[in-house]
Each structure stands twice: as C-alpha cells, then as structure tokens.
Design a protein around this motif. Structure first.
Motif, PDB file in Angstrom:
ATOM      1  N   MET A  76       0.841  -1.203   0.000  1.00 27.88           N
ATOM      2  CA  MET A  76       0.000   0.000   0.000  1.00 27.88           C
ATOM      3  C   MET A  76       0.873   1.250   0.000  1.00 27.88           C
ATOM      4  O   MET A  76       0.632   2.184  -0.772  1.00 27.88           O
ATOM      5  N   ARG A  77       1.897   1.290   0.875  1.00 25.22           N
ATOM      6  CA  ARG A  77       2.790   2.455   0.936  1.00 25.22           C
ATOM      7  C   ARG A  77       3.550   2.637  -0.370  1.00 25.22           C
ATOM      8  O   ARG A  77       3.697   3.758  -0.870  1.00 25.22           O
ATOM      9  N   ALA A  78       4.025   1.533  -0.936  1.00 21.59           N
ATOM     10  CA  ALA A  78       4.781   1.616  -2.192  1.00 21.59           C
ATOM     11  C   ALA A  78       3.881   2.086  -3.334  1.00 21.59           C
ATOM     12  O   ALA A  78       4.302   2.888  -4.170  1.00 21.59           O
ATOM     13  N   GLY A  79       2.651   1.612  -3.381  1.00 23.71           N
ATOM     14  CA  GLY A  79       1.717   2.053  -4.403  1.00 23.71           C
ATOM     15  C   GLY A  79       1.378   3.524  -4.264  1.00 23.71           C
ATOM     16  O   GLY A  79       1.304   4.256  -5.253  1.00 23.71           O
ATOM     17  N   LYS A  80       1.192   3.970  -3.030  1.00 20.64           N
ATOM     18  CA  LYS A  80       0.918   5.389  -2.783  1.00 20.64           C
ATOM     19  C   LYS A  80       2.109   6.234  -3.228  1.00 20.64           C
ATOM     20  O   LYS A  80       1.935   7.285  -3.853  1.00 20.64           O
ATOM     21  N   ALA A  81       3.318   5.779  -2.927  1.00 23.88           N
ATOM     22  CA  ALA A  81       4.524   6.514  -3.314  1.00 23.88           C
ATOM     23  C   ALA A  81       4.657   6.600  -4.831  1.00 23.88           C
ATOM     24  O   ALA A  81       5.105   7.615  -5.359  1.00 23.88           O
ATOM     25  N   LEU A  82       4.257   5.546  -5.543  1.00 26.60           N
ATOM     26  CA  LEU A  82       4.301   5.579  -7.007  1.00 26.60           C
ATOM     27  C   LEU A  82       3.378   6.657  -7.561  1.00 26.60           C
ATOM     28  O   LEU A  82       3.706   7.327  -8.543  1.00 26.60           O
ATOM     29  N   ASP A  87       6.091   9.434   1.184  1.00 28.63           N
ATOM     30  CA  ASP A  87       5.557  10.125   2.363  1.00 28.63           C
ATOM     31  C   ASP A  87       6.714  10.348   3.330  1.00 28.63           C
ATOM     32  O   ASP A  87       7.379   9.393   3.725  1.00 28.63           O
ATOM     33  N   PRO A  88       6.963  11.588   3.729  1.00 29.13           N
ATOM     34  CA  PRO A  88       8.093  11.858   4.632  1.00 29.13           C
ATOM     35  C   PRO A  88       8.051  11.058   5.925  1.00 29.13           C
ATOM     36  O   PRO A  88       9.088  10.711   6.473  1.00 29.13           O
ATOM     37  N   LYS A  89       6.853  10.719   6.417  1.00 30.98           N
ATOM     38  CA  LYS A  89       6.801   9.954   7.669  1.00 30.98           C
ATOM     39  C   LYS A  89       7.265   8.505   7.486  1.00 30.98           C
ATOM     40  O   LYS A  89       7.533   7.821   8.456  1.00 30.98           O
ATOM     41  N   ASP A  90       7.383   8.047   6.242  1.00 31.60           N
ATOM     42  CA  ASP A  90       7.951   6.722   5.988  1.00 31.60           C
ATOM     43  C   ASP A  90       9.473   6.737   6.043  1.00 31.60           C
ATOM     44  O   ASP A  90      10.111   5.690   6.006  1.00 31.60           O
ATOM     45  N   PHE A  91      10.049   7.954   6.112  1.00 25.71           N
ATOM     46  CA  PHE A  91      11.495   8.109   6.158  1.00 25.71           C
ATOM     47  C   PHE A  91      11.846   9.033   7.319  1.00 25.71           C
ATOM     48  O   PHE A  91      12.038  10.234   7.130  1.00 25.71           O
ATOM     49  N   PRO A  92      11.874   8.496   8.540  1.00 23.02           N
ATOM     50  CA  PRO A  92      12.138   9.359   9.688  1.00 23.02           C
ATOM     51  C   PRO A  92      13.509  10.027   9.594  1.00 23.02           C
ATOM     52  O   PRO A  92      14.427   9.508   8.960  1.00 23.02           O
ATOM     53  N   THR A  93      13.615  11.191  10.223  1.00 20.90           N
ATOM     54  CA  THR A  93      14.875  11.924  10.238  1.00 20.90           C
ATOM     55  C   THR A  93      15.912  11.109  11.006  1.00 20.90           C
ATOM     56  O   THR A  93      15.664  10.709  12.141  1.00 20.90           O
ATOM     57  N   PRO A  94      17.056  10.830  10.389  1.00 17.91           N
ATOM     58  CA  PRO A  94      18.079  10.063  11.109  1.00 17.91           C
ATOM     59  C   PRO A  94      18.621  10.874  12.286  1.00 17.91           C
ATOM     60  O   PRO A  94      18.621  12.104  12.261  1.00 17.91           O
ATOM     61  N   ILE A  95      19.034  10.165  13.293  1.00 13.19           N
ATOM     62  CA  ILE A  95      19.630  10.835  14.459  1.00 13.19           C
ATOM     63  C   ILE A  95      21.083  11.135  14.124  1.00 13.19           C
ATOM     64  O   ILE A  95      21.926  10.256  14.087  1.00 13.19           O
ATOM     65  N   MET A  96      21.315  12.379  13.826  1.00 20.27           N
ATOM     66  CA  MET A  96      22.650  12.857  13.475  1.00 20.27           C
ATOM     67  C   MET A  96      23.017  13.945  14.478  1.00 20.27           C
ATOM     68  O   MET A  96      22.137  14.593  15.040  1.00 20.27           O
TER      69      MET A  96
END
Length: 103
Positions: A76-82, A87-96
């Motif tokens: 579902m997420r991959a289809g939505k991304a296509l 979606d930015p919430k699928d890629f959380p900000t890395p702890i840097m």
C-alpha cells in the motif's frame, strides 16, 4: 526477458509486475473502510501478544499472518509513493549530531 527486481514479498518479479502489484494494493485499500479492515487485521496479528508457553505451531501460524499483513501494508505504501511521491513519515529523520537538541 525483463530484469527481476528486489520485491516486497521476496519473490522474483519484473519491475513492471512489482509496480502493478503495489498500485493494485494501494487502490484496493485506499478507502476508509479498508483502513478500518487493515487496523483490525493489525490488532489480531501484529499487535497480538502470546502467553509464555504458547506452542510453536501456534506462533508460526501467527507469524505467517503477521507477514501477510506486513506485505499488504508495504505494498500500500509503495503504491501510494508511485502515485503521490514518498511520504516523509515513511522516512524518519536520522539521528545525526546536527539533529540533536542540546540543552
């Protein structure tokens, strides 16, 4: 012969088949009722906790159910991304170091 790609379910598909599957899952589950159904499936599989001493065959069966629900959600997420972009919430900000508040 089409090149095979890494797939969500671990099977061998062409990129075209993988994208078609992802779009299909997104289209099938992109309704309020489908979201309720997915939430229910998550509650009875992914969020279900077993007691100590649960037989191994029961645990294996539950893991299979969890796997299927996970594949549905990922597709579902991959289809939505296509269709709409990632979606930015699928890629959380890395702890840097530069992302950590100091106080």
């Amino acid at each position: 012969m089409p090149k095979k790609v890494q797939t969500i379910d671990g099977l061998q598909h062409s990129a075209e088949v993988e994208q078609m599957l992802n779009r299909t899952f997104y289209a099938a589950f992109d309704t309020d009722n489908a979201a309720k159904a997915i939430a229910y499936l998550k509650n009875i599989t992914i969020h279900r906790i077993q007691q100590a001493g649960t037989p191994g065959d029961v645990l294996q069966h539950l893991e299979g159910q969890r796997y299927i629900v996970g594949v549905i959600e990922q597709r579902m997420r991959a289809g939505k991304a296509l269709l709409h972009g990632p979606d930015p919430k699928d890629f959380p900000t890395p702890i840097m170091p530069e992302n950590v508040e100091r106080g």
